[in-house]
Design a protein around this motif. Structure first.
Motif, short mmCIF file in Angstrom:
data_model
loop_
_atom_site.label_atom_id
_atom_site.label_comp_id
_atom_site.label_asym_id
_atom_site.label_seq_id
_atom_site.Cartn_x
_atom_site.Cartn_y
_atom_site.Cartn_z
N LEU A 90 -10.91 26.23 -14.00
CA LEU A 90 -10.67 27.63 -13.64
C LEU A 90 -11.86 28.20 -12.88
O LEU A 90 -11.71 28.90 -11.86
CB LEU A 90 -10.39 28.45 -14.90
CG LEU A 90 -9.62 29.74 -14.71
CD1 LEU A 90 -8.25 29.46 -14.14
CD2 LEU A 90 -9.49 30.51 -16.01
N SER A 91 -13.06 27.89 -13.36
CA SER A 91 -14.25 28.46 -12.72
C SER A 91 -14.51 27.82 -11.35
O SER A 91 -14.89 28.51 -10.41
CB SER A 91 -15.45 28.31 -13.67
OG SER A 91 -16.51 27.66 -13.08
N MET A 94 -12.13 29.33 -8.86
CA MET A 94 -12.61 30.66 -8.49
C MET A 94 -13.77 30.54 -7.50
O MET A 94 -13.84 31.28 -6.51
CB MET A 94 -13.06 31.39 -9.75
CG MET A 94 -12.75 32.84 -9.76
SD MET A 94 -11.03 33.18 -9.49
CE MET A 94 -11.21 34.73 -8.64
N ILE A 114 -18.35 36.03 -11.94
CA ILE A 114 -16.90 35.79 -11.93
C ILE A 114 -16.61 34.37 -12.40
O ILE A 114 -15.70 34.14 -13.21
CB ILE A 114 -16.32 36.04 -10.52
CG1 ILE A 114 -16.44 37.52 -10.17
CG2 ILE A 114 -14.86 35.61 -10.46
CD1 ILE A 114 -16.06 37.85 -8.74
N CYS A 115 -17.40 33.39 -11.92
CA CYS A 115 -17.18 32.00 -12.33
C CYS A 115 -17.40 31.84 -13.83
O CYS A 115 -16.62 31.18 -14.52
CB CYS A 115 -18.10 31.06 -11.56
SG CYS A 115 -17.62 30.89 -9.86
N CYS A 118 -14.54 33.45 -15.76
CA CYS A 118 -13.34 32.62 -15.68
C CYS A 118 -13.47 31.38 -16.55
O CYS A 118 -12.51 30.94 -17.18
CB CYS A 118 -13.06 32.20 -14.23
SG CYS A 118 -12.42 33.55 -13.26
N HIS A 119 -14.68 30.81 -16.57
CA HIS A 119 -14.94 29.65 -17.41
C HIS A 119 -14.65 29.98 -18.86
O HIS A 119 -13.93 29.25 -19.56
CB HIS A 119 -16.41 29.24 -17.23
CG HIS A 119 -16.73 27.91 -17.81
ND1 HIS A 119 -17.03 27.77 -19.15
CD2 HIS A 119 -16.81 26.68 -17.27
CE1 HIS A 119 -17.28 26.50 -19.39
NE2 HIS A 119 -17.16 25.81 -18.26
N ILE A 121 -12.86 32.53 -20.03
CA ILE A 121 -11.45 32.90 -20.24
C ILE A 121 -10.61 31.63 -20.40
O ILE A 121 -9.78 31.52 -21.30
CB ILE A 121 -10.94 33.78 -19.09
CG1 ILE A 121 -11.59 35.18 -19.16
CG2 ILE A 121 -9.43 33.91 -19.12
CD1 ILE A 121 -11.23 36.08 -18.00
N GLY A 122 -10.87 30.65 -19.54
CA GLY A 122 -10.15 29.37 -19.63
C GLY A 122 -10.34 28.73 -20.99
O GLY A 122 -9.39 28.27 -21.61
#
Lengths: 171, 123
Positions: A90-91, A94, A114-115, A118-119, A121-122
């Motif tokens: 995911l990261s 992104m 953001i990365c 996202c990491h 959140i995944g």
């Protein structure tokens, strides 16, 4: 001339892969801190994937991410592999979206954050699926987000600092 | 590419707001602390931590093994058979909203607060 470029690229991906795996192993040695989410790491290996996403190619960045996941699986077990892959993919996706464009709307710190977010959140989604308990979002979510901001800030700043040197090395 | 752009600050604020929204459930204050233990998505134990008088431990009967210890106003993973030991390292849970999870064993312990007229449930 073309052959020379391919050789250079192979060497670069090899170095980056070693760097990513080495950094993620070093991070796994960090003991649990009181107040920090258990298992939280600075995500320094993200620097390698963010660099590859911006300077080499999407495939190279994903290759390193998957390599990292397999390494986590070998050294820390199946759950760690799933966590590493879900967050990493995911990261990296992104990072590719944000760094491949000609003109980015975000600075290095923004991309790093953001990365990292996202990491996490995944990983949180994977953790919820694995445990079958969605209340983890409230239990771990806020802590993981704050931590992602901190680590994203650090990795983004480091990327900004090392980017000129890496660019010289890869061109 | 610059280090910090205007959009970066927007991202930081958005994440902070999301953080606060997720924290809302744990701001609720009350006098009783209820621990729920979920095994593989099924709520298996509900323990009123406020009424625990003597500390005890129990096994969750999972593979890998995980052992949970209950004390007055505290609950924690005291032993786990998994390689990473993240759940044990989480330490004691004592506040509303705290969570500890052992993913290999699929065991999640979370704390909620409840009003004092909550029925006393033990396993």
């Amino acid at each position: 001339m073309k052959n020379k470029n391919i050789t250079k690229k192979i060497a670069l991906i090899g170095v980056m892969g070693a760097l990513a795996v080495g950094l993620s192993y070093l991070e796994s040695l960090i003991p649990a801190f009181p107040g920090f989410p258990p298992g939280a790491k600075p995500g320094l290996s993200n620097i390698a994937t963010m660099f590859l996403a911006s300077s080499c190619g999407i495939a190279d960045a994903f290759f390193i991410t998957i390599l990292k996941g397999i390494f986590a699986g070998i050294t820390r077990g199946f759950t760690a592999m799933l966590m590493s892959l879900s967050g990493g993919i995911l990261s990296t996706a992104m990072a590719c979206i944000l760094l491949r464009g000609k003109k980015s709307n975000f600075g290095y710190i923004g991309v790093g954050i953001i990365c990292a977010v996202c990491h996490n959140i995944g990983q949180l989604i994977t953790a919820c699926i694995l445990s079958g308990t969605w209340s983890l979002v409230f239990g771990y979510g806020p802590l993981l987000l704050i931590f992602a901001m901190l680590t994203g800030f650090i990795t983004g700043s480091i990327l900004k600092l090392v980017m000129p040197a890496l660019k010289r090395f890869s061109n | 590419m610059k280090l910090l752009k205007k959009n970066d600050i927007l991202v930081i604020s958005a994440v902070l707001i999301l953080c606060l929204v997720l924290l809302i459930p744990s701001f609720k204050k009350s006098d009783r602390l209820i621990a729920t233990v979920t095994v593989d998505g099924v709520q298996t134990y509900v323990i009123d931590l406020s009424s625990v008088e003597k500390a005890y431990s129990f096994d969750t009967n999972t593979t890998p093994k995980a052992e949970i210890t209950v004390e007055k106003n505290a609950i924690y993973f005291s032993y786990a058979d998994c390689p990473d030991k993240l759940c044990v390292n989480t330490g004691k849970l004592t506040k509303n909203g705290q969570t500890a999870a052992c993913l290999p064993a699929k065991v999640v312990v979370s704390l909620k607060s409840a009003k004092s007229d909550f029925d006393v449930l033990t396993y």
